[in-house]
Write an enzyme that holds these catalytic residues in place. Structure first.
Site, PDB file in Angstrom:
ATOM      1  N   HIS A 272       0.824  -1.210   0.000  1.00 64.69           N
ATOM      2  CA  HIS A 272       0.000   0.000   0.000  1.00 64.69           C
ATOM      3  C   HIS A 272       0.858   1.261   0.000  1.00 64.69           C
ATOM      4  CE1 HIS A 272      -3.096  -2.807   0.911  1.00 64.69           C
ATOM      5  NE2 HIS A 272      -2.639  -3.076   2.116  1.00 64.69           N
TER       6      HIS A 272
ATOM      7  N   HIS B  97      -6.836  -4.702  -1.194  1.00 68.06           N
ATOM      8  CA  HIS B  97      -6.087  -5.961  -1.150  1.00 68.06           C
ATOM      9  C   HIS B  97      -6.467  -6.880  -2.294  1.00 68.06           C
ATOM     10  CE1 HIS B  97      -6.387  -4.531   3.028  1.00 68.06           C
ATOM     11  NE2 HIS B  97      -5.156  -4.923   3.113  1.00 68.06           N
TER      12      HIS B  97
END
Ligand code: ADP
Ligand code: ADP
Ligand code: MG
Ligand code: MG
Ligand code: MG
Ligand code: MG
Lengths: 210, 333, 333, 210
Positions: free
Chosen positions: C57, C219
């Site tokens: 991320h 995700h």
């Protein structure tokens, strides 16, 4: 023999705009192979702007038409082809001056000035795989035809034929100017987009005179 | 083609509208012709810095307009250099009487259009100097090419010259430091995928799932060479060695290492590239004195990166560290 | 799979090595267990802020470690929350005696692992408060789900709470402002493509060239709904309306508009999204008082974006504007 | 009747490690459908670490083995399954205490404590489409088998059978816990990866006793 008039110039430019529009995707595809894929888009944007200006205030001499094309291409095309072709039309306008009818000699002068304008700005030589490789044979063929006493329409037809052959002849070349020069040997086998679009414009000039 | 756009024809205008909204107070954005100007321009007595080029490389150049960097940026159509009119407009908008520096990436189109704008500006009594950036070692600089391209090194030229202008250097001095940066900066890039130009809608070149393209530019031009994918260390070596040899960079040099993302590559990979590059530099005893990691000179959604090295002297270090306040680069203010 | 990596197994470690090299002076990076700590931690008397979560991320969370934001970040494996040990280690490393705030994105794994670490820290007499961020309106917050996910709003929580800690607020106050931000922030995202997780080597979900996935997480989880691609205004409406209704945001609210890229989407598209969102907010007379545009909470190389709105009060504005000096967010210093 | 010893516990854990390694990609693929695609990777990392620790210092009681598994999974797996399965093994270790041989009742106590540990941390109910849907039927089947006087090996075989059926039975469910709960109806038709991996571990337990 009647020389080429403002109507011819207007028809040429409208013809160029039409043919560039038709071949937009094809020109960009050529540019995608050895450049950055925008050549058709660039010229189409420019000639559309030219049409809009022509409709707004049509010039009254061939030179006026060429000057309008020049300034509009310079201010709307961008990229390499904008200033190069813009300069070509600007110098061509200068060569014909205020004349209202162009004979064969004037047509040769127009084409020669255009080609010289491109060389002046872009410093390309014949064989560098650029639009020069369409313009230079066109100028030579036009000069030979005029020498042989041909009328303006035939002079332009000879120029267009030579430009088309010149464009095809760029295919086996390695490029020495423009983005295609970054590619080295990988440019071999691809036609130069600027040479191709120049041939289209010269064909439009011939057809407008035919 | 799936993109977060309204219409391929309005991409640049729509993005500019977003820039205007997102950076009020910092920038003035003019729509037609498109020009991004520092909110407080022109600054009396300060040399104005103008850069520009085709769009699709964001944040270059608009993201670097502000205190300590550019005074104006001129975005052309996607991958197409701007025409002279907006360049002229930007030049006049930032002239505070001390003249204007044009920072131009070395592409035929950019050079010609800036040249025309500079001529027009001179005719209106604005003093213009031009620095052409050509840091890309993938292209041989010879009589038989259009010369090396200007790529990610441009950001370093803009930052350092911008700091010089901000501290009050005159036009000749700002141009000189910009040229000095250009003379000491080298870059090379790799593509894993091709960008999709909005008006084309298809990738600029075809490349398989296991190939990469070495020595690419930032316009979807194919590169010098296509090879099979290999782990990062091999790729980085292929980029960094030509860079190192070209200047050349040598043992005990202080450098700025800039790992630049091409638009579609995430930061986590850029840091891995940074690590690989740092290892190679360490092996040669070249010292990373400053660093920059991120997607600053992009090629739309292309995956890939470029590596840029700048050999630093003390003045460049001080100018690099000087405060900057732009949308994309900001510190000290 | 083509990525700029060495080996799928070493992606996180290699990227951390790059982070360490690129941000010397700002950060201390520990390799095993992986923890990123502010160079000058622990700061005597200052509340320490720790966040963390799966990697992939970036720049979240390591890019937000520094003055005015986080004191430490704990990166897990790609898309996998870290285990308690490194969280405990980070917590102890930043405790300056005033206690530590854990900022945790609401995923079962993150919550459980941070919970265990907090228990272990308490056993070592470190006072820990936890704030769970759950800003994603794509997920219904009900007894019948794991609750809303924590996504891009996390950056805003970290910035504002970090500024409160930096000005000297005590642990309860820093936790309170973090919770207030969380209560006033809402997000929703869209994916154009799926991320490719290094160890998997194939996209996390299949999606065709003309479809997009609305309401995705960060995700590679599939979203709530798959639709045909449409121009940006329609996509932005699908993201923004649920966001607006959820709080709800109403006429004359001051908001921070944050357009976040998912890793594979270039800035030019994010600005277009910003423009579309600004138009919709304008229609509702909601005022964009602050803005952020960029790829800050990514999902590897996924193409797409999220839109986050935070309803601002005066204190949040002041804390947002306060100086921050991290790898990814920097101003005023 | 001989109870289950430390050797059984060691064989169980090695069996789990082997089977998780074999099914790593399959478990991650299940997780890719309704989660984030890392479940096989997570457990494999954890059980590999367990093997390394076992080799370094093998514990001397079944409880010691279970505790080593627990702490290692907690400190290496991460994600949701790390703390959940870790707690399961931790509570199981607590339930067997220092015993060196486990009879059927002890096996039932072990499995019950493990299941309760997962519920304690994860708060899932049966039917929520989680690993609980493997553990709960396993506990029930084990209890019934023990009640019926079966030996530990048969008790574990019953548990493993029930866990496998429980994992399959998650397919038609909507999820209420974990990442799959984000998907609503879109989770229907996919097996829960945690239930599947739990069934694999319980089968390994049964085979170690067989
Ligand atoms: N130095 C030059 N001299 C003459 N023609 C050139 C030169 N450089 C480029 N060209 C021509 O310009 C064409 C490309 O134009 P275009 O694609 O519109 O611009 P750009 O290369 O900036 O994208 C080439 O195909 C070539 O014919
Ligand atoms: N609250 C919960 N209670 C029980 N099991 C859960 C819970 N949440 C998730 N799980 C289990 O965890 C599994 C996912 O584990 P894993 O993929 O390793 O972690 P993550 O979801 O963090 O990526 C799910 O398949 C489910 O069986
Ligand atoms: Mg081109
Ligand atoms: Mg171009
Ligand atoms: Mg996970
Ligand atoms: Mg998972």
């Amino acid at each position: 023999m009647a020389g080429l008039t403002t109507d011819w110039a207007l028809a040429w430019v409208r013809g160029s705009a039409a043919v560039v529009g038709e071949h937009r995707a094809e020109l960009s595809a050529l540019d995608r192979e050895i450049g950055d894929g925008d050549h058709g888009e660039n010229l189409d944007r420019g000639f559309k702007a030219v049409l809009a200006k022509l409709d707004a205030a049509p010039p009254s001499t061939p030179g006026g038409v060429l000057k309008l094309v020049a300034t509009t291409l310079i201010s709307t095309v961008g990229g390499a082809s904008g200033p190069l072709l813009g300069t070509a039309y600007l110098k061509a306008a200068g060569a014909v001056g205020d004349a209202t009818e162009l004979d064969s000699a004037a047509v040769v002068a127009l084409l020669t000035a255009a080609r010289d304008g491109v060389v002046l700005r872009g410093k390309a030589a014949p064989g560098d795989k650029t639009m020069i490789d369409a313009w230079t044979p066109a100028v030579d063929a036009a000069a030979a035809a005029a020498e042989a006493g041909e009328e303006p329409a035939a002079v332009l037809a000879a120029a267009a034929d030579a430009a088309e052959q010149g464009a095809v002849a760029t295919e086996p070349l390695v490029a020495h100017k423009g983005r295609a020069s970054y590619l080295g040997e990988r440019a071999i086998g691809h036609r130069d987009p600027g040479a191709q679009s120049s041939a289209l414009q010269l064909r439009a000039a011939a057809e407008a005179a035919a | 083609m799936k993109k977060l756009i309204r219409d391929p024809q309005t991409v640049v205008a729509d993005a500019l509208a977003g820039v205007a909204q997102a950076h009020q107070g910092l920038l003035r954005v003019q729509a037609d012709p498109p020009v991004i100007v520092r909110a407080d321009a022109p600054l009396r007595g300060k040399v104005g810095l103008v850069s520009g080029g085709g769009s699709g490389h964001e944040p270059l150049h608009g993201g670097f307009v502000g205190y300590g960097m550019l005074d104006a940026a001129v975005p052309g159509a996607v991958f197409t250099s701007p025409t002279p009119d907006p360049i002229l407009e930007a030049t006049k908008a930032v002239d505070g009487g001390a003249g204007v520096l044009h920072i131009v990436k070395n592409y035929t189109g950019d050079v010609l259009n800036f040249e025309t704008a500079a001529d027009l500006a001179a005719a209106e009594d604005v003093q213009v100097e031009t620095v052409v950036v050509d840091d890309d070692v993938a292209v041989k600089d010879s009589l038989y090419t259009a010369g090396r391209r200007g790529v990610a090194g441009t950001v370093l030229v803009e930052k350092i010259a911008g700091a010089a202008a901000e501290r009050g250097d005159d036009l000749a001095s700002v141009a000189a430091i910009a040229r000095r940066v250009n003379e000491n900066v080298r870059s090379m890039g790799v593509a894993l995928t091709a960008p999709i130009v909005p008006h084309a809608g298809t990738p600029s070149f075809d490349i398989s799932d296991h190939e990469i393209e070495i020595g690419i530019g930032i316009h979807g031009e194919p590169g010098r060479e296509r090879i099979e994918w290999e782990p990062v260390d091999g790729i980085v070596r292929r980029l960094l060695e030509p860079v190192l040899e070209d200047l050349p960079f040598t043992s005990s040099d202080d450098v700025l290492l800039f790992v630049n993302g091409m638009g579609g590559t995430p930061l986590i990979e850029l840091y891995i590239v940074f690590d690989a590059a740092a290892q190679l530099l360490g092996d040669r005893n070249i010292h990373i004195a400053r660093s920059l990691v991120g997607s600053y000179v992009t090629s739309l959604d292309m995956q890939g990166c470029s590596i840029t090295l700048l050999k630093l002297d003390d003045e460049m270090k001080a100018l690099w560290d000087a405060p900057v306040q732009t949308a994309a680069l900001r510190w000290g203010r």
